[in-house]
Design an enzyme around this catalytic site. Structure first.
Site, short mmCIF file in Angstrom:
data_model
loop_
_atom_site.label_atom_id
_atom_site.label_comp_id
_atom_site.label_asym_id
_atom_site.label_seq_id
_atom_site.Cartn_x
_atom_site.Cartn_y
_atom_site.Cartn_z
N ASN A 9 4.04 -3.84 -5.78
CA ASN A 9 4.63 -2.43 -6.47
C ASN A 9 6.41 -3.07 -6.18
OD1 ASN A 9 5.92 -0.57 -7.40
ND2 ASN A 9 5.56 0.81 -5.75
N TRP A 10 6.72 -3.76 -7.13
CA TRP A 10 8.07 -3.74 -6.75
C TRP A 10 9.57 -2.98 -6.44
CZ3 TRP A 10 9.38 -8.74 -10.63
CH2 TRP A 10 8.87 -10.18 -10.48
N LYS A 11 8.83 -1.73 -6.71
CA LYS A 11 10.20 -0.62 -6.86
C LYS A 11 11.16 -0.86 -7.28
CE LYS A 11 7.35 0.62 -2.53
NZ LYS A 11 7.60 1.50 -1.38
N HIS A 96 2.33 7.67 -7.72
CA HIS A 96 2.99 7.15 -5.82
C HIS A 96 3.79 8.43 -5.15
CE1 HIS A 96 5.37 4.69 -3.24
NE2 HIS A 96 4.09 3.32 -3.79
N GLU A 98 6.26 8.19 -3.76
CA GLU A 98 7.70 8.52 -3.84
C GLU A 98 7.76 9.36 -4.84
OE1 GLU A 98 8.61 3.82 -3.31
OE2 GLU A 98 8.11 4.03 -1.23
N GLU A 168 -3.00 5.68 -0.43
CA GLU A 168 -1.81 5.03 0.33
C GLU A 168 -1.28 6.10 1.69
OE1 GLU A 168 0.54 1.46 -1.84
OE2 GLU A 168 0.62 3.76 -2.83
N GLY A 174 5.78 1.58 4.47
CA GLY A 174 6.93 0.85 4.58
C GLY A 174 7.49 1.29 5.45
N SER A 214 2.00 -0.69 4.58
CA SER A 214 3.06 -2.53 4.62
C SER A 214 1.59 -3.41 5.63
CB SER A 214 2.82 -1.62 6.69
OG SER A 214 4.04 -0.65 6.48
N GLY A 235 3.71 -3.24 -1.35
CA GLY A 235 5.10 -3.12 -1.50
C GLY A 235 6.57 -4.27 -1.39
N GLY A 236 6.35 -3.78 0.07
CA GLY A 236 7.28 -4.66 0.65
C GLY A 236 7.18 -5.91 0.56
C1 PEP Z 1 3.87 0.88 -1.84
O1 PEP Z 1 4.79 1.34 -2.03
O2 PEP Z 1 2.73 0.93 -2.59
C2 PEP Z 1 3.65 0.27 -0.95
C3 PEP Z 1 2.14 -0.38 -0.34
O3 PEP Z 1 4.39 -0.50 0.40
P1 PEP Z 1 4.38 -0.89 1.39
O4 PEP Z 1 3.79 -2.40 1.53
O5 PEP Z 1 6.30 -1.47 1.56
O6 PEP Z 1 4.26 -0.41 2.28
#
Ligand code: PEP
Length: 251
Positions: A9-11, A96, A98, A168, A174, A214, A235-236
């Site tokens: 997920n590149w957000k 998600h 967010e 999640e 994050g 994470s 994500g990251g």
């Molecule tokens: C996400 O936003 O779906 C996610 C898992 O982010 P991160 O891996 O950065 O925690």
């Protein structure tokens, strides 16, 4: 055997050129893997989906990060499921945390989005997960159960078979904090049992349940070793090709 999946997920990261370059790097690395049985999905921003799709081989699938709750019409700024599908994308991330937190997406809105996705042959990657206070007060099972019930349990079993679930924990997204391997397995098993109680054991056994929060190359192996963790929503760590590859090869 249920599908193993690693989805990035590149957000709101990567412009067009950067996104195409990252997609090409990931595609090259994935294409070099021998006997890869992990479905790799990239979720760029709406505006870059078409070019990212063109930049990758058939080894990579594309997802949106969101989808409109309505089919078409006067909804300025929205992107419909049929528009997403027409780019060649196959998945849509829905719910998600967010989106739930910053854009007020309720379970009722998310159900409409899920239905729009399915009506247009997009597979929902439906996100669920508790915030820290809910985990600390032991409410995480109830929270996750309610999110699943209200977000996807109105579907028929045949419709539900197209849904990927992503657990999640919001406190892990994050933040650098990851659910422990035991915490992940415990709640993934609970999610699978919840699906089994609604749709039967056979459907539950075929449902891919991803972990997100994470997840990175250094902890993916431990998380993915659990019997009920079928991959990750990343994500990251999805923004760096080598790191993302380390997660894909973490099974
Ligand atoms: C996400 O936003 O779906 C996610 C898992 O982010 P991160 O891996 O950065 O925690």
């Amino acid at each position: 055997m249920r599908q193993k999946i690693v989805a990035g997920n590149w957000k709101m990261n990567k412009n067009l050129q950067e996104g195409v370059q990252l997609a090409q790097e990931i595609d090259k690395l994935v294409s070099e893997l021998k006997n890869n049985d992990v479905k790799v999905i990239l979720a760029p921003s709406f505006v870059n989906i078409t070019e990212v799709k063109k930049a990758v081989s058939s080894k990579i699938s594309i997802s949106s990060q969101n989808v409109a709750a309505e089919a078409s019409g006067a909804y300025t700024g929205e992107v419909s499921a049929s528009m997403i599908k027409s780019t060649g994308a196959e998945y849509a991330i829905i719910g998600h945390s967010e989106r739930r937190m910053y854009y007020g997406e309720t379970d009722a809105i998310l159900l409409k989005k899920v239905k729009q996705a399915l009506a247009n042959n997009l597979k929902p990657i439906f996100c669920i997960g508790e915030v820290l206070e809910e985990r600390e007060s032991g409410k995480h099972f109830d929270v996750v159960k309610k999110q699943i019930e209200q977000g996807v349990f109105e579907l028929s079993a045949d419709e539900f078979k197209n849904v990927v679930l992503a657990y999640e924990p919001v406190w892990a997204i994050g933040t650098g904090k990851t659910a422990s391997s035991d915490q992940a397995q415990e709640i993934h098993k609970f999610i699978r049992d919840t699906v089994a109680a609604k749709y039967g054991k056979a459907v539950a056994e075929e449902t891919s349940i991803l972990y997100g929060g994470s997840c990175k190359a250094s902890n993916a192996k431990e998380l993915f070793a659990n019997p009920d963790v079928d991959g990750g929503l990343i994500g990251g760590a999805a923004l760096v090709a080598g790191e993302f590859l380390g997660i894909i090869t973490g099974f």
